[in-house]
Design a protein around this motif. Sequence first.
Motif, mmCIF file in Angstrom:
data_model
loop_
_atom_site.group_PDB
_atom_site.id
_atom_site.type_symbol
_atom_site.label_atom_id
_atom_site.label_comp_id
_atom_site.label_asym_id
_atom_site.label_seq_id
_atom_site.Cartn_x
_atom_site.Cartn_y
_atom_site.Cartn_z
ATOM 1 N N TYR A 1 -1.881 -0.756 -4.162
ATOM 2 C CA TYR A 1 -2.982 0.030 -3.594
ATOM 3 C C TYR A 1 -2.483 1.399 -3.137
ATOM 4 C CZ TYR A 1 -5.498 -4.417 -3.438
ATOM 5 O OH TYR A 1 -6.096 -5.611 -3.780
ATOM 6 N N VAL B 1 0.851 -1.201 0.000
ATOM 7 C CA VAL B 1 0.000 0.000 0.000
ATOM 8 C C VAL B 1 0.881 1.244 0.000
ATOM 9 C CG1 VAL B 1 -1.779 1.280 1.238
ATOM 10 C CG2 VAL B 1 -1.820 -1.217 1.264
ATOM 11 N N HIS C 1 -11.389 -4.074 3.012
ATOM 12 C CA HIS C 1 -11.393 -3.800 1.575
ATOM 13 C C HIS C 1 -11.265 -5.100 0.779
ATOM 14 C CE1 HIS C 1 -10.756 -1.257 -1.997
ATOM 15 N NE2 HIS C 1 -9.821 -2.136 -2.354
ATOM 16 N N GLU C 2 -10.368 -5.954 1.227
ATOM 17 C CA GLU C 2 -10.142 -7.224 0.536
ATOM 18 C C GLU C 2 -11.330 -8.170 0.702
ATOM 19 O OE1 GLU C 2 -5.919 -9.254 -0.290
ATOM 20 O OE2 GLU C 2 -6.560 -9.349 1.804
ATOM 21 N N LYS D 1 -7.307 0.644 -5.481
ATOM 22 C CA LYS D 1 -6.177 0.210 -6.299
ATOM 23 C C LYS D 1 -5.557 1.422 -6.997
ATOM 24 C CE LYS D 1 -6.907 -4.674 -7.221
ATOM 25 N NZ LYS D 1 -6.990 -5.734 -8.253
ATOM 26 N N LYS D 2 -4.249 1.412 -7.089
ATOM 27 C CA LYS D 2 -3.529 2.525 -7.703
ATOM 28 C C LYS D 2 -3.968 2.738 -9.152
ATOM 29 C CE LYS D 2 0.707 2.023 -9.125
ATOM 30 N NZ LYS D 2 2.167 1.837 -9.203
#
Length: 224
Positions: free
Chosen positions: A120, A6, A141-142, A198-199
């Motif tokens: 992320y 992250v 989140h997951e 997510k990035k």
Amino acid sequence: MNGKNVLGMIFANIREETLETLTEKRTMGSVPFCSRYRLIDFPLSNMVESSVTKVGVVTNSNFNSLMDHVGTGKPWDLSRKTDGLYLLPPYSINSVTMWGNRIDAIYGNMSFLDHSTQEYVLMSDCYNVMNIDFNKVFDAHEKTGADITVVGVKAKKPVSFSNVLVFDKVEADGRITDASIDPNVDEAFYSTNIILMKKQLLETLVATAHSKNEVSFQRNILLD
């Protein structure tokens, strides 16, 4: 999800208009708290304690005292050859105000995102004084499979803030099904502007919003 996967982004100048004279010559992030702390200490410590090893501090103006305080990041074990602490450059070139355009702030630092290996991105402002275990946010989140996870708090809506994102309907599993900006209510379940996604999704959403000359992250990205 492990915190090392992250990327942290902390916005040091957001909501400065609420503190008026306190932020005339310093960022929100460098405002003193209980004499020994600065506001940026809270999100920065929360991220590091949740194993986030790369953090970018997004600046805009009056950031000299912030640079003096965070230095190389050594007090948070972020002075390292791989990852570590990054002070990101001002983003006010196209901003409608000096403090409020989060889309410009992120778009102006796309290269920082591009060159980061983390999957992320965890974003936070500096005005939340709290201790939070972000590992629980990562796990939620997951587990839910959500595209975007937003940390909220149920309390009286801040009277000094405008453009507050409020969750009008939240399901038992935490899924937000209805939200609005600045509803006329006294108590609300509202966003702390701590956001995980997510990035790649963030880059896509911000690039699209910027191409449309949109300036509100909440209205043009979260609500859409």
